[in-house]
Design a protein around this motif. Structure first.
Motif, short mmCIF file in Angstrom:
data_model
loop_
_atom_site.label_atom_id
_atom_site.label_comp_id
_atom_site.label_asym_id
_atom_site.label_seq_id
_atom_site.Cartn_x
_atom_site.Cartn_y
_atom_site.Cartn_z
N LEU A 66 0.85 -1.00 0.50
CA LEU A 66 -0.33 0.40 -0.01
C LEU A 66 1.31 1.58 -0.50
O LEU A 66 0.87 2.20 -0.64
CB LEU A 66 -1.10 0.12 1.08
CG LEU A 66 -2.55 -1.33 0.78
CD1 LEU A 66 -2.95 -1.08 2.42
CD2 LEU A 66 -3.20 -0.53 0.05
N VAL A 71 -0.97 -2.41 -4.78
CA VAL A 71 -2.05 -2.73 -4.17
C VAL A 71 -3.34 -2.32 -4.63
O VAL A 71 -3.85 -0.93 -4.69
CB VAL A 71 -2.48 -3.08 -2.57
CG1 VAL A 71 -3.29 -3.33 -2.33
CG2 VAL A 71 -1.27 -3.17 -1.95
N TYR A 73 -6.90 -1.84 -4.04
CA TYR A 73 -7.05 -2.38 -2.87
C TYR A 73 -8.95 -2.76 -2.87
O TYR A 73 -9.74 -3.33 -1.73
CB TYR A 73 -7.78 -1.19 -1.55
CG TYR A 73 -7.85 0.05 -2.51
CD1 TYR A 73 -9.03 0.96 -2.22
CD2 TYR A 73 -6.60 1.20 -2.99
CE1 TYR A 73 -9.23 2.12 -3.09
CE2 TYR A 73 -6.92 2.21 -3.21
CZ TYR A 73 -8.15 2.96 -3.19
OH TYR A 73 -8.61 4.00 -4.11
N THR A 199 -1.70 -7.07 -4.17
CA THR A 199 -2.89 -7.42 -4.11
C THR A 199 -3.48 -8.87 -3.38
O THR A 199 -4.04 -9.02 -2.22
CB THR A 199 -3.52 -7.18 -5.06
OG1 THR A 199 -3.15 -5.98 -5.92
CG2 THR A 199 -5.65 -7.23 -5.03
N ALA A 202 -2.69 -8.69 0.43
CA ALA A 202 -3.89 -8.39 1.21
C ALA A 202 -5.31 -9.12 1.49
O ALA A 202 -5.66 -8.72 2.54
CB ALA A 202 -4.50 -7.19 0.19
#
Length: 277
Positions: A66, A71, A73, A199, A202
């Motif tokens: 991030l 990323v 999100y 990603t 996450a």
């Protein structure tokens, strides 16, 4: 004896963290086999412990992603929250399925990951070789002006389906789901691999919350093992990132794939009752 278990747990966790740093999100699938053979846990006992470590280490990696702005999100949220909803279902199934068939099922998943990773290490990622026309037919494509995914129903369904599969397997087998998420993002989007890995980390951190929460609710987490295991994974992940750029590559991916294949075979033999170690 407790100190020996703590040190061994931390050491095994550090192996997981190092693998995550060097090979990407799918490396966490070896967490459960390490616990099964290293601490003689059943799949049901090892699954939430492995999920805690993989989730915690992935969360640290996602935060770093991030900060670097790689990323996606919103995509991570769709996949992650869908996975969180299905992870408790997997945890429930793991509590009623006997250990032997669960072990055999895990060995099959690990074998699939090994074959896929070995093949991928032999070629350039598809996202770097497809033409612009081919990329435009993907469900999820980036808006070149904004650098964000263009949201359509096919894109939403593809990402939600990815989350459902990864969440179910996370709860059932204690894996982060990176071996599902990374190939899916590579297939359904035109993201660069750096963004795909970040990603995926996450998503894994989100999906792990659902599985861990369900396991904690059932009281099936051995915290005396989970805490040092997770701590070792986090420390090794951070240290591993410092050397990942020098060591990561096709040969390393292939070596990990071969190792995963060997572990898969051992798990299958154990699940069939032919190995008691």
């Amino acid at each position: 004896m407790d100190m020996d278990v703590t040190l061994l747990s931390a050491g095994l966790g550090s192996v997981v963290g190092l693998i995550l740093a060097l090979t990407g999100a799918g490396g966490g699938i070896l967490a459960v086999p390490l616990l099964v053979f290293g601490l003689h846990l059943s799949i049901m006992q090892a699954a939430p412990v492995g999920l805690i470590a993989v989730g915690a280490a992935s969360a640290f990696g996602a935060v770093l992603g991030l900060r670097e702005g790689v990323v996606r999100y919103r995509a991570a949220a769709v996949i992650g929250f869908t996975g969180m909803a299905l992870a408790p279902v997997g945890v429930r199934l793991a509590s009623v399925i006997p250990n032997a068939p669960l072990t055999v099922a895990f060995s099959a998943v690990l074998a699939l990951v090994a074959v896929r990773m070995f093949k991928q290490a032999r070629r350039i990622p598809t996202g770097q070789t497809e033409s612009i026309q081919e990329q435009s037919r993907l469900p999820c494509v980036l808006n070149p002006a904004e650098g964000r995914l263009i949201w359509t129903m096919p894109c939403a369904w593809a990402l939600a389906g990815t989350g459902a599969v990864s969440g179910l397997l996370s709860g059932l087998l204690g894996v982060g789901g990176g071996f599902v998420i990374v190939p899916s993002l590579n297939r359904f989007t035109n993201l660069q691999m750096r963004s795909i890995f970040a990603t995926s980390l996450a998503v894994i951190s989100l999906v792990s919350v659902g599985g861990v929460a369900a396991a904690a609710w059932q009281g099936s987490i051995a915290w005396n093992i989970a805490a040092p295991f997770a701590a070792g994974a986090i420390v090794a992940l951070l240290l591993g990132r410092l050397i990942a750029a020098r060591l990561a590559g096709a040969r390393l991916q292939q070596a990990f794939a071969v190792t995963s294949g060997a572990v898969s075979l051992l798990l299958f033999v154990r699940g069939m009752g032919w190995l008691t170690l």
